[in-house]
Design a protein around this motif. Structure first.
Motif, PDB file in Angstrom:
ATOM      1  N   PRO A 159      16.046 -25.491   1.630  1.00 33.93           N
ATOM      2  CA  PRO A 159      17.301 -25.394   2.393  1.00 33.93           C
ATOM      3  C   PRO A 159      17.147 -25.771   3.870  1.00 33.93           C
ATOM      4  N   GLU A 160      15.965 -25.519   4.458  1.00 37.00           N
ATOM      5  CA  GLU A 160      15.775 -25.777   5.891  1.00 37.00           C
ATOM      6  C   GLU A 160      15.037 -27.083   6.184  1.00 37.00           C
ATOM      7  N   GLY A 161      14.613 -27.825   5.161  1.00 41.17           N
ATOM      8  CA  GLY A 161      13.887 -29.073   5.392  1.00 41.17           C
ATOM      9  C   GLY A 161      13.134 -29.513   4.152  1.00 41.17           C
ATOM     10  N   VAL A 162      11.994 -30.158   4.372  1.00 38.69           N
ATOM     11  CA  VAL A 162      11.193 -30.687   3.268  1.00 38.69           C
ATOM     12  C   VAL A 162       9.753 -30.189   3.399  1.00 38.69           C
ATOM     13  N   ALA A 163       9.195 -29.750   2.261  1.00 38.31           N
ATOM     14  CA  ALA A 163       7.788 -29.353   2.205  1.00 38.31           C
ATOM     15  C   ALA A 163       7.000 -30.525   1.640  1.00 38.31           C
ATOM     16  N   PHE A 164       5.904 -30.874   2.296  1.00 43.63           N
ATOM     17  CA  PHE A 164       5.033 -31.968   1.875  1.00 43.63           C
ATOM     18  C   PHE A 164       3.685 -31.397   1.438  1.00 43.63           C
ATOM     19  N   ALA A 165       3.081 -32.007   0.418  1.00 38.51           N
ATOM     20  CA  ALA A 165       1.728 -31.652  -0.015  1.00 38.51           C
ATOM     21  C   ALA A 165       0.991 -32.948  -0.303  1.00 38.51           C
ATOM     22  N   LEU A 166      -0.202 -33.082   0.266  1.00 39.34           N
ATOM     23  CA  LEU A 166      -0.992 -34.291   0.041  1.00 39.34           C
ATOM     24  C   LEU A 166      -2.464 -33.961   0.094  1.00 39.34           C
ATOM     25  N   ARG A 167      -3.265 -34.888  -0.431  1.00 43.36           N
ATOM     26  CA  ARG A 167      -4.724 -34.760  -0.386  1.00 43.36           C
ATOM     27  C   ARG A 167      -5.273 -35.953   0.381  1.00 43.36           C
ATOM     28  N   LEU A 168      -6.208 -35.662   1.284  1.00 40.59           N
ATOM     29  CA  LEU A 168      -6.823 -36.723   2.062  1.00 40.59           C
ATOM     30  C   LEU A 168      -8.278 -36.380   2.330  1.00 40.59           C
ATOM     31  N   PRO A 169      -9.085 -37.382   2.682  1.00 41.13           N
ATOM     32  CA  PRO A 169     -10.494 -37.106   2.966  1.00 41.13           C
ATOM     33  C   PRO A 169     -10.637 -36.048   4.058  1.00 41.13           C
ATOM     34  N   GLU A 170     -11.588 -35.163   3.846  1.00 43.90           N
ATOM     35  CA  GLU A 170     -11.792 -34.032   4.761  1.00 43.90           C
ATOM     36  C   GLU A 170     -11.966 -34.473   6.211  1.00 43.90           C
ATOM     37  N   GLY A 171     -12.669 -35.563   6.439  1.00 47.40           N
ATOM     38  CA  GLY A 171     -12.917 -36.037   7.793  1.00 47.40           C
ATOM     39  C   GLY A 171     -11.679 -36.575   8.495  1.00 47.40           C
ATOM     40  N   GLU A 172     -10.611 -36.838   7.755  1.00 49.92           N
ATOM     41  CA  GLU A 172      -9.385 -37.373   8.343  1.00 49.92           C
ATOM     42  C   GLU A 172      -8.318 -36.305   8.602  1.00 49.92           C
ATOM     43  N   LYS A 173      -8.587 -35.068   8.199  1.00 52.94           N
ATOM     44  CA  LYS A 173      -7.573 -34.014   8.297  1.00 52.94           C
ATOM     45  C   LYS A 173      -7.161 -33.743   9.748  1.00 52.94           C
ATOM     46  N   ALA A 174      -8.113 -33.563  10.639  1.00 56.46           N
ATOM     47  CA  ALA A 174      -7.791 -33.216  12.030  1.00 56.46           C
ATOM     48  C   ALA A 174      -6.963 -34.314  12.690  1.00 56.46           C
ATOM     49  N   ALA A 175      -7.337 -35.581  12.488  1.00 50.65           N
ATOM     50  CA  ALA A 175      -6.584 -36.690  13.088  1.00 50.65           C
ATOM     51  C   ALA A 175      -5.180 -36.772  12.498  1.00 50.65           C
TER      52      ALA A 175
END
Length: 192
Positions: A159-175
């Motif tokens: 109701p308030e927006g969109v929830a996203f879920a994704l998987r990415l390489p661990e080293g790219e998470k912070a960026a």
């Protein structure tokens, strides 16, 4: 860095009149390894020996060969190749000449290593899951960020927006999270 196989591979050799056939494949779980072994097993063969390694989990079987002469050498070939998330089945059709314990170790280990040397390899990359929510006004910016980075995400409308879920390489998470913060002007709510 650990590697896994890019694709399944088959390699065969005749050793002292016995035919050895190694079948190797990448696997993500023990269930996948067991399914591969069940599908690739050759019931008419004299022995179906195997080993697999998935992270700290490993198993091997000598399938009737003297203890330690088949499964362990196959596992050693996997580990010596710096591989993980790999299953190797070595099928033997007995040719009438007994190889002795040392000969069996060399045959099983050598055929497994031969298959693994021939196989194309890819580096193993640990993926982490990232979940976040954004207001509807920021959805376009998030989709642009995902497109620019070549990422796919599962979207759930709330109701308030969109929830996203994704998987990415661990080293790219912070960026990625820094880019998300910048793109949404601090309006993204990261879960966990």
């Amino acid at each position: 860095m650990a590697y896994t196989l890019a694709a399944p591979v088959v390699h065969g050799e005749i050793i002292q009149k016995s035919r050895f056939l190694a079948k190797a494949a990448p696997v993500a779980s023990e269930e996948e390894a067991l399914a591969f072994l069940a599908a690739q097993r050759e019931p008419e063969a004299t022995h179906n020996c195997y080993a697999y390694k998935i992270g700290p989990l490993y198993r091997f079987s000598d399938d009737g060969e003297p203890t330690g002469t088949a499964g362990k050498p196959i596992l050693h070939a996997i580990e010596a190749g710096g591989l993980d998330r790999v299953v190797v089945l070595v099928v033997r059709y007995f040719g009438g000449v007994k190889l002795g314990a040392g000969g069996l170790v060399r045959a099983y280990g050598g055929v497994a290593a031969g298959a693994l040397r021939r196989a194309p390899k890819v580096p193993l990359v640990d993926l982490v899951e990232v979940r976040f929510r954004v207001p509807f006004a920021q959805v376009g910016r998030v989709r642009g960020l995902l497109r620019a980075r070549g990422l796919l995400a599962e979207e759930t409308y709330l109701p308030e927006g969109v929830a996203f879920a994704l998987r990415l390489p661990e080293g790219e998470k912070a960026a990625f999270l820094r880019g998300l913060w910048d793109q949404t002007r601090g309006q993204a709510q990261v879960e966990g």
